[in-house]
Design an enzyme around this catalytic site. Structure first.
Site, PDB file in Angstrom:
ATOM      1  N   SER A  72       0.850  -1.197   0.000  1.00 19.46           N
ATOM      2  CA  SER A  72       0.000   0.000   0.000  1.00 19.46           C
ATOM      3  C   SER A  72       0.879   1.238   0.000  1.00 19.46           C
ATOM      4  CB  SER A  72      -0.880   0.025   1.254  1.00 19.46           C
ATOM      5  OG  SER A  72      -1.524   1.287   1.383  1.00 19.46           O
ATOM      6  N   TYR A 105      -0.927  -0.645  10.563  1.00 19.69           N
ATOM      7  CA  TYR A 105      -1.206  -0.998   9.164  1.00 19.69           C
ATOM      8  C   TYR A 105      -0.105  -0.459   8.252  1.00 19.69           C
ATOM      9  CZ  TYR A 105      -3.589  -1.238   4.648  1.00 19.69           C
ATOM     10  OH  TYR A 105      -3.898  -1.503   3.333  1.00 19.69           O
TER      11      TYR A 105
HETATM   12  P1  NAP Z   1     -11.318  -6.459   1.195  1.00 20.62           P
HETATM   13  O1  NAP Z   1     -12.361  -6.348   0.156  1.00 20.62           O
HETATM   14  O2  NAP Z   1     -11.688  -6.308   2.621  1.00 20.62           O
HETATM   15  O3  NAP Z   1     -10.582  -7.855   0.977  1.00 20.62           O
HETATM   16  C1  NAP Z   1      -9.762  -8.436   1.932  1.00 20.62           C
HETATM   17  C2  NAP Z   1      -9.685  -9.914   1.613  1.00 20.62           C
HETATM   18  O4  NAP Z   1      -8.825 -10.534   2.573  1.00 20.62           O
HETATM   19  C3  NAP Z   1     -11.026 -10.598   1.694  1.00 20.62           C
HETATM   20  O5  NAP Z   1     -11.124 -11.553   0.669  1.00 20.62           O
HETATM   21  C4  NAP Z   1     -10.993 -11.273   3.052  1.00 20.62           C
HETATM   22  O6  NAP Z   1     -11.809 -12.425   2.982  1.00 20.62           O
HETATM   23  C5  NAP Z   1      -9.515 -11.628   3.149  1.00 20.62           C
HETATM   24  N1  NAP Z   1      -9.081 -11.800   4.513  1.00 20.62           N
HETATM   25  C6  NAP Z   1      -9.130 -10.899   5.524  1.00 20.62           C
HETATM   26  N2  NAP Z   1      -8.681 -11.461   6.662  1.00 20.62           N
HETATM   27  C7  NAP Z   1      -8.344 -12.733   6.356  1.00 20.62           C
HETATM   28  C8  NAP Z   1      -7.840 -13.820   7.108  1.00 20.62           C
HETATM   29  N3  NAP Z   1      -7.609 -13.711   8.436  1.00 20.62           N
HETATM   30  N4  NAP Z   1      -7.618 -14.997   6.483  1.00 20.62           N
HETATM   31  C9  NAP Z   1      -7.872 -15.117   5.161  1.00 20.62           C
HETATM   32  N5  NAP Z   1      -8.347 -14.131   4.402  1.00 20.62           N
HETATM   33  C10 NAP Z   1      -8.595 -12.959   4.996  1.00 20.62           C
HETATM   34  O7  NAP Z   1     -10.152  -5.407   0.960  1.00 20.62           O
HETATM   35  P2  NAP Z   1      -9.179  -5.108  -0.273  1.00 20.62           P
HETATM   36  O8  NAP Z   1      -9.087  -3.650  -0.355  1.00 20.62           O
HETATM   37  O9  NAP Z   1      -9.555  -5.887  -1.463  1.00 20.62           O
HETATM   38  O10 NAP Z   1      -7.806  -5.626   0.332  1.00 20.62           O
HETATM   39  C11 NAP Z   1      -6.913  -6.461  -0.381  1.00 20.62           C
HETATM   40  C12 NAP Z   1      -5.488  -5.998  -0.102  1.00 20.62           C
HETATM   41  O11 NAP Z   1      -5.301  -4.707  -0.659  1.00 20.62           O
HETATM   42  C13 NAP Z   1      -5.128  -5.880   1.375  1.00 20.62           C
HETATM   43  O12 NAP Z   1      -3.838  -6.411   1.590  1.00 20.62           O
HETATM   44  C14 NAP Z   1      -5.117  -4.380   1.611  1.00 20.62           C
HETATM   45  O13 NAP Z   1      -4.271  -4.022   2.673  1.00 20.62           O
HETATM   46  C15 NAP Z   1      -4.614  -3.898   0.268  1.00 20.62           C
HETATM   47  N6  NAP Z   1      -4.896  -2.473  -0.012  1.00 20.62           N
HETATM   48  C16 NAP Z   1      -6.155  -2.026  -0.108  1.00 20.62           C
HETATM   49  C17 NAP Z   1      -6.380  -0.675  -0.352  1.00 20.62           C
HETATM   50  C18 NAP Z   1      -7.767  -0.103  -0.458  1.00 20.62           C
HETATM   51  O14 NAP Z   1      -7.913   1.126  -0.367  1.00 20.62           O
HETATM   52  N7  NAP Z   1      -8.786  -0.932  -0.652  1.00 20.62           N
HETATM   53  C19 NAP Z   1      -5.286   0.204  -0.519  1.00 20.62           C
HETATM   54  C20 NAP Z   1      -4.003  -0.302  -0.411  1.00 20.62           C
HETATM   55  C21 NAP Z   1      -3.808  -1.638  -0.169  1.00 20.62           C
HETATM   56  P3  NAP Z   1     -12.600 -13.125   4.191  1.00 20.62           P
HETATM   57  O15 NAP Z   1     -13.218 -12.042   5.013  1.00 20.62           O
HETATM   58  O16 NAP Z   1     -13.580 -14.024   3.483  1.00 20.62           O
HETATM   59  O17 NAP Z   1     -11.554 -13.895   4.915  1.00 20.62           O
END
Ligand code: NAP
Length: 261
Positions: free
Chosen positions: A140, A153
């Protein structure tokens, strides 16, 4: 690597991971999808099997749980159809560091740091033996912004970026490509899951646009992909400023400014 190796994607039940699943399926890759929610993973899998005609396995696992993490790690170590890892699962946490629930902070570190490292290593071991493979770590831009107020984070994402850079140095000569993707704010569930106030969310990139841009970087074999950054030279300047300090890090006496008078 075979032209279309299978792709293991963590956090594939929603957001960025589910979008990677769609895009790799559209390119003809079979998938192994990992997350906690079996129902949501099965929905994604059923849709992609029918729309894209690829084979999709679902692995329900809480990556904060040691045994579940070992199960996914073993799959990466043993299943030689898998040639790409998308290390994407991650969690955020709102609030001030001093006020956050210590258990929630520990879980954030377990998922964002511990699981990412364990899975990256499991993939790296087999990919090095095979002489090919690709590892995509979702970091990120927040890892570059200690001022953002996302202490644990941000640190977890700084870890992912440094892990990726160091892995790239070690593994690129062994046929293994490592990419760190640094999204900025992207419209997924992570914000509400982290407990952010919905009325105070920043402007967000569309998740499809984010993943498509990240895949442009992947196809170019970039080590670092920052989809919102228009001037790649700024990243290079940042790296050059870091590298300018390196000669001094070999020193064995304190710098003059630290010598007691
Ligand atoms: P999201 O929609 O909340 O997706 C997170 C995913 O991780 C979900 O599939 C969730 O599935 C899974 N997850 C969470 N905890 C878990 C656990 N303990 N074991 C296994 N799976 C788990 O959010 P996202 O934005 O797509 O996030 C994906 C990545 O992008 C993350 O690493 C986040 O830090 C990064 N990111 C996001 C942003 C943003 O603004 N969205 C910006 C920078 C980086 P379940 O709940 O089914 O387990």
């Amino acid at each position: 690597m075979t032209p279309n190796p299978a792709v293991l994607i963590t956090g594939a039940s929603s957001g960025i991971g589910a979008t990677y699943a769609d895009r790799f399926a559209a390119r003809g890759h079979d998938l192994v999808l990992v997350a906690r929610s079996a129902d949501r993973l099965n929905e994604v899998a059923a849709r992609l099997r029918s729309a894209r005609g690829v084979s999709v396995d679902v692995v329900q696992a809480d990556l904060a749980d040691h045994e579940a993490l070992e199960r996914v790690s073993a799959r990466l170590g043993e299943d030689d159809r898998i040639g790409i890892l998308v290390n994407n699962a991650g969690v955020g946490l709102s609030g001030a560091f001093a006020d956050q629930n210590p258990g929630a902070v520990a879980k954030l570190v377990a998922v964002n740091v511990g699981a990412v490292t364990t899975l990256a290593q499991a993939a790296a071991r087999r990919f090095v033996d095979a002489g090919n493979g690709a590892i995509v770590n979702i970091s990120s831009v927040v890892g570059l912004i200690p001022e953002f107020g996302q202490t644990a984070y941000a640190a977890s994402k700084a870890f992912v970026t440094t892990l990726s850079q160091s892995m790239a140095v070690e593994l690129s000569g062994k046929g293994v490509y490592v990419q760190a993707v640094l999204p900025a704010a992207t419209a997924t569930e992570i914000w509400t899951r982290a407990g952010s106030n919905p009325s105070r969310l920043p402007p967000m990139m569309d998740v499809g646009a984010l993943v498509d841009a990240a895949l442009v970087g992947f196809d170019r074999r970039e080590a670092i992909t920052i989809p919102v950054l228009s001037d790649a030279g700024l990243w290079d300047s940042y790296q050059n400023a870091r590298k300018a300090m390196l000669p001094e890090f070999g020193g064995v006496v304190p710098a003059a400014r630290y010598r007691a008078a």
